[in-house]
Write an enzyme that holds these catalytic residues in place. Structure first.
Site, PDB file in Angstrom:
ATOM      1  N   CYS A  65     -32.953  -8.774  41.219  1.00 44.27           N
ATOM      2  CA  CYS A  65     -31.740  -7.996  40.780  1.00 44.27           C
ATOM      3  C   CYS A  65     -31.842  -6.769  40.063  1.00 44.27           C
ATOM      4  O   CYS A  65     -32.091  -5.682  40.809  1.00 44.27           O
ATOM      5  CB  CYS A  65     -30.897  -9.016  39.593  1.00 44.27           C
ATOM      6  SG  CYS A  65     -29.165  -8.767  39.523  1.00 44.27           S
TER       7      CYS A  65
ATOM      8  N   HIS B 225     -30.372 -13.761  43.549  1.00 47.84           N
ATOM      9  CA  HIS B 225     -30.946 -14.623  42.625  1.00 47.84           C
ATOM     10  C   HIS B 225     -31.880 -15.870  43.477  1.00 47.84           C
ATOM     11  O   HIS B 225     -31.135 -16.688  43.406  1.00 47.84           O
ATOM     12  CB  HIS B 225     -30.023 -14.846  41.597  1.00 47.84           C
ATOM     13  CG  HIS B 225     -29.778 -13.652  40.657  1.00 47.84           C
ATOM     14  ND1 HIS B 225     -30.489 -13.559  39.469  1.00 47.84           N
ATOM     15  CD2 HIS B 225     -29.058 -12.784  40.650  1.00 47.84           C
ATOM     16  CE1 HIS B 225     -29.910 -12.572  38.941  1.00 47.84           C
ATOM     17  NE2 HIS B 225     -28.961 -12.011  39.718  1.00 47.84           N
TER      18      HIS B 225
ATOM     19  N   ASP C  66     -16.020 -31.626  32.387  1.00 48.92           N
ATOM     20  CA  ASP C  66     -15.332 -31.638  31.172  1.00 48.92           C
ATOM     21  C   ASP C  66     -16.149 -32.565  30.337  1.00 48.92           C
ATOM     22  O   ASP C  66     -16.379 -33.656  30.674  1.00 48.92           O
ATOM     23  CB  ASP C  66     -13.880 -32.100  31.236  1.00 48.92           C
ATOM     24  CG  ASP C  66     -13.014 -31.099  31.881  1.00 48.92           C
ATOM     25  OD1 ASP C  66     -13.601 -29.928  32.328  1.00 48.92           O
ATOM     26  OD2 ASP C  66     -11.767 -31.427  31.856  1.00 48.92           O
TER      27      ASP C  66
ATOM     28  N   ASP D 211      -5.315 -21.806  31.000  1.00 48.73           N
ATOM     29  CA  ASP D 211      -4.989 -23.031  31.063  1.00 48.73           C
ATOM     30  C   ASP D 211      -3.439 -22.829  31.034  1.00 48.73           C
ATOM     31  O   ASP D 211      -2.696 -23.446  30.015  1.00 48.73           O
ATOM     32  CB  ASP D 211      -5.282 -24.012  29.764  1.00 48.73           C
ATOM     33  CG  ASP D 211      -6.839 -24.103  29.837  1.00 48.73           C
ATOM     34  OD1 ASP D 211      -7.295 -24.570  30.769  1.00 48.73           O
ATOM     35  OD2 ASP D 211      -7.404 -23.950  28.574  1.00 48.73           O
TER      36      ASP D 211
HETATM   37  O1  1PR Z   1     -10.337 -22.794  24.431  1.00 51.72           O
HETATM   38  O2  1PR Z   1     -12.630 -21.361  24.554  1.00 51.72           O
HETATM   39  O3  1PR Z   1     -12.384 -23.619  23.487  1.00 51.72           O
HETATM   40  O4  1PR Z   1     -12.112 -23.376  26.021  1.00 51.72           O
HETATM   41  C1  1PR Z   1     -11.889 -24.770  26.005  1.00 51.72           C
HETATM   42  C2  1PR Z   1     -12.250 -25.205  27.752  1.00 51.72           C
HETATM   43  O5  1PR Z   1     -11.916 -26.571  27.774  1.00 51.72           O
HETATM   44  C3  1PR Z   1     -11.156 -24.350  28.418  1.00 51.72           C
HETATM   45  O6  1PR Z   1     -11.858 -23.921  29.707  1.00 51.72           O
HETATM   46  C4  1PR Z   1     -10.163 -25.453  28.960  1.00 51.72           C
HETATM   47  O7  1PR Z   1      -9.700 -25.448  30.193  1.00 51.72           O
HETATM   48  C5  1PR Z   1     -11.209 -26.710  28.752  1.00 51.72           C
HETATM   49  N1  1PR Z   1     -10.231 -27.737  28.439  1.00 51.72           N
HETATM   50  C6  1PR Z   1      -9.708 -28.079  27.035  1.00 51.72           C
HETATM   51  N2  1PR Z   1      -9.035 -29.356  26.817  1.00 51.72           N
HETATM   52  C7  1PR Z   1      -9.379 -29.816  28.158  1.00 51.72           C
HETATM   53  C8  1PR Z   1      -8.791 -31.396  28.594  1.00 51.72           C
HETATM   54  O8  1PR Z   1      -8.704 -31.625  29.684  1.00 51.72           O
HETATM   55  N3  1PR Z   1      -8.224 -31.897  27.571  1.00 51.72           N
HETATM   56  N4  1PR Z   1     -10.289 -29.083  30.332  1.00 51.72           N
HETATM   57  C9  1PR Z   1      -9.947 -28.948  29.055  1.00 51.72           C
HETATM   58  C10 1PR Z   1      -9.768 -28.509  31.075  1.00 51.72           C
HETATM   59  C11 1PR Z   1      -9.371 -28.456  33.319  1.00 51.72           C
HETATM   60  C12 1PR Z   1     -10.208 -28.303  34.424  1.00 51.72           C
HETATM   61  C13 1PR Z   1     -10.447 -29.559  35.340  1.00 51.72           C
HETATM   62  C14 1PR Z   1      -9.772 -29.184  36.612  1.00 51.72           C
HETATM   63  C15 1PR Z   1     -10.043 -29.965  37.713  1.00 51.72           C
HETATM   64  N5  1PR Z   1     -10.014 -29.016  32.360  1.00 51.72           N
HETATM   65  O9  1PR Z   1     -11.461 -27.604  34.360  1.00 51.72           O
HETATM   66  O10 1PR Z   1     -11.781 -29.668  35.673  1.00 51.72           O
HETATM   67  O11 1PR Z   1      -8.453 -29.261  36.120  1.00 51.72           O
HETATM   68  O12 1PR Z   1      -9.708 -31.315  37.614  1.00 51.72           O
HETATM   69  P1  1PR Z   1      -9.171 -32.138  38.726  1.00 51.72           P
HETATM   70  O13 1PR Z   1      -9.856 -31.734  39.837  1.00 51.72           O
HETATM   71  O14 1PR Z   1      -9.579 -33.798  38.558  1.00 51.72           O
HETATM   72  O15 1PR Z   1      -7.729 -31.901  38.919  1.00 51.72           O
HETATM   73  P2  1PR Z   1     -11.839 -22.745  24.402  1.00 51.72           P
END
Ligand code: 1PR
Length: 586
Positions: free
Chosen positions: A135, A240, A283, A441
């Site tokens: 890189c 990479h 997650d 989000d």
């Molecule tokens: O705000 O900087 O602390 O970041 C928190 C991070 O955690 C953010 O990226 C936020 O999207 C994520 N987050 C917070 N709470 C939740 C929750 O689910 N309660 N998850 C969460 C978000 C969403 C996607 C998920 C897709 C695909 N998750 O990443 O993986 O929607 O899901 P699917 O294919 O099953 O539909 P900060």
């Protein structure tokens, strides 16, 4: 045949440092070689491979500017031990040297010049010693870079490094798996064949008549750029290898042991261009028993609908990440979903997850959650840069910022002023925008008329519950708990300005529903910005992936639930995309 470097090595010349260990007798020091117009030694004349005693040692030039954990892990995985360069003499004495340049061009050159490492590097290369630059480690070999410049490089290879021209309709940074056009006797690329390798960069070296003798492969992204060089034992690659899966590992293996047999079987399909990425997302949070688990929400609610109401547990993070790597995921994202309320550096298990995963997973890892300034219970202040640095040190290639990016964007939209102080701006400045993802989000809010709200409103494909034909997408913070006065469109444009290199675009309405991505939203955002956009939330079938790639400009699509519940294997998604003539890495 004796090849000559067209450019003098003048830019290599730095104030002479005292080399703390003497060069090996086989090496000609730069002083002895003397002239600026040095002849490049014929490939084999000084070619000295390590003796068997040191066959498993590789010297690594890590000047401390960022994450080289990935390359360390890859080298260890291949059975090599690492000797770190501490003095210029260590470079001169190396049997084989890897230089994984990280960070920006100017500070890297600064360190090389101040420490005398730059001069030692030039001597080492002039003597045709086994060298692999990665890189920035390729770019620094050139005369100049336009990155915050022009800045003088080492001048080993004639030519300039410039930024990709986004006006040509390409997204910058160039992130993802692209195809190489391999030229003459590349040796270390023999195993690449027609496969994709992983790139992440905004600057590239430009092919010219003056440097054509060096070029061993080019890559096409809007235009042709230099993806690798080779002369004798001197190699460098823009991609990479340590993040290019098994193919990348074989590039490293062929450099470390050129006699190693070719491993990859011929491919049925030839890689031809930048592939659409399929990303697995984990997650992660601690459950009520205190174990770190992969969980998954329905519209962000991760608790079971049972009496116990416990956190849904879909597996162990390290095991699942390892499985997805084997299954062909192009990238893996960890989201520490309670990071917004718990201090991530207090969450040692999460850091451990990253460390263990990066030891065996050789595709890019993104980690997000809780990246912000923080003062702990003892009053100790941690900057967001420190939090990000710990994530990078632990094996992350990119960090993802959620809530804090919303606050920064709100401020920027209001004032029009970039303070340079937000976590987004600071991390992007230090590690480069390609290392910073902003995770959005949003929640869909239906309206009757486009003028109902001061945010970007679109006509939706499926009307709302009361027949509303329009909607805007309201950004949220704290895992969807709080709506903010900014739309996803306004946020995306603002964070691009502030230094985001990529957008992870979730959609709370679609999360966990398995009914497909919100293509209205993905189209809105991927048309609004010039950085790559990852479509997320709602995947239920392989067809949902082809739909999002066919109807929007998303560069990647991410899913969680269908992979965790083993409903759809990653390979099925990719095979389906290939059937639809959508290029993917196989
Ligand atoms: O705000 O900087 O602390 O970041 C928190 C991070 O955690 C953010 O990226 C936020 O999207 C994520 N987050 C917070 N709470 C939740 C929750 O689910 N309660 N998850 C969460 C978000 C969403 C996607 C998920 C897709 C695909 N998750 O990443 O993986 O929607 O899901 P699917 O294919 O099953 O539909 P900060």
């Amino acid at each position: 045949m004796e090849a000559t470097t067209a450019a003098p090595f003048s830019s290599c010349v730095t104030p002479r440092q005292n080399l703390s260990s003497s060069p090996s007798s086989l090496l000609l020091s730069r002083k002895k070689l003397g002239s600026a117009n040095l002849k490049f030694k014929s490939p084999r004349s000084l070619s000295v491979r390590a003796s068997s005693a040191s066959d498993s040692v590789v010297t690594l030039l890590d000047y401390g500017a960022g994450n080289v954990r990935s390359i360390r892990n890859a080298l260890r995985h291949l059975g090599f031990s690492i000797k770190d360069v501490k003095t210029p003499g260590d470079i001169l004495n190396a049997d084989r040297l890897i230089f994984p340049g990280v960070g920006a061009f100017a500070p890297a050159m600064d360190v090389l010049n101040k420490t005398g490492m730059g001069e030692a590097l030039c001597t080492y290369i002039e003597n045709d010693r086994p060298f692999l630059g990665i890189c920035l480690g390729l770019q620094l070999l050139f005369d100049f870079s336009e990155e915050n410049g022009p800045v003088k490089g080492l001048g080993v290879i004639p030519g300039t490094v410039g930024r990709f021209d986004s006006s040509a309709g390409i997204r910058v940074p160039h992130i993802g798996w692209n195809a190489l056009q391999v030229g003459k006797d590349s040796e270390i690329l023999d195993d690449v064949g027609s496969r994709h390798v992983y790139f992440v960069h905004s600057y590239r070296a430009i092919p010219s008549n003056e440097n054509k003798d060096w070029i061993s492969s080019t890559c096409h992204y809007g235009e042709s750029f230099i993806s690798s060089i080779r002369k004798g034992n001197v190699h460098a690659v823009q991609f990479h290898p340590e993040k290019s899966g098994e193919v990348g590992l074989s590039v490293l293996r062929r450099f470390l042991d050129p006699k190693s047999p070719l491993k990859q079987k011929p491919m049925e399909r030839k890689a031809s261009k930048l592939a659409k990425r399929v990303i697995a997302c984990l997650d992660v949070r601690t459950n009520d028993k205190g174990d770190l688990v992969v969980t998954k929400g329905d519209q962000y609610d991760v608790r079971e609908q049972s009496n116990e109401n416990e956190v849904r547990n879909l597996g162990k993070p390290v095991d699942l990440a390892g499985q997805y790597y084997k299954d062909g995921a192009d990238e893996i994202s960890f989201l520490n979903i309670t990071g917004f309320r718990d201090f991530p550096l207090g969450d040692l298990p999460m850091i451990q997850v990253l460390r263990y995963t990066s030891e065996n997973v050789f595709v890019p890892l993104t980690v997000g959650g809780g990246i912000r300034d923080f003062t702990d219970a003892t009053g100790r202040y941690y900057s967001s840069l420190e939090v990000a640095a710990e994530y990078f040190r632990s094996g992350a290639d990119k960090i993802s910022i959620g809530s804090d990016a919303v606050y920064a964007a709100e401020e920027f939209v209001k004032s029009g002023v970039k303070t340079g102080k937000s976590s987004l701006e600071q991390i992007s400045r230090v590690y480069g925008n390609q290392a910073v993802v902003v995770s959005i989000d949003p929640r869909r809010v239906y309206v009757n008329h486009p003028d109902d709200v001061p945010y970007k409103v679109i006509r939706v494909t499926n009307p709302g519950p009361n027949g509303e034909e329009y909607a805007w997408y309201q950004c949220t913070v704290s895992g969807g708990r709080e709506g903010r006065p900014i739309g996803a469109y306004e946020l995306a444009k603002a964070v691009e300005e502030l230094g985001a290199g990529e957008i992870l675009l979730n959609c709370i309405d679609c999360d966990g529903q398995g009914k497909g991505f919100d293509t209205d939203l993905v189209k809105l955002i991927s048309d609004a910005v010039g950085i790559p956009v990852i479509a997320s939330s709602g995947a239920g079938t392989p067809e949902h992936f082809s739909e999002v790639f066919e109807t929007t400009n998303a560069s990647a699509a991410l899913a969680a639930g269908i992979f965790h519940r083993k409903e759809v294997p990653i390979q099925s998604v990719k095979e389906h995309l290939l059937e639809k003539s959508i290029e993917v890495r196989m």
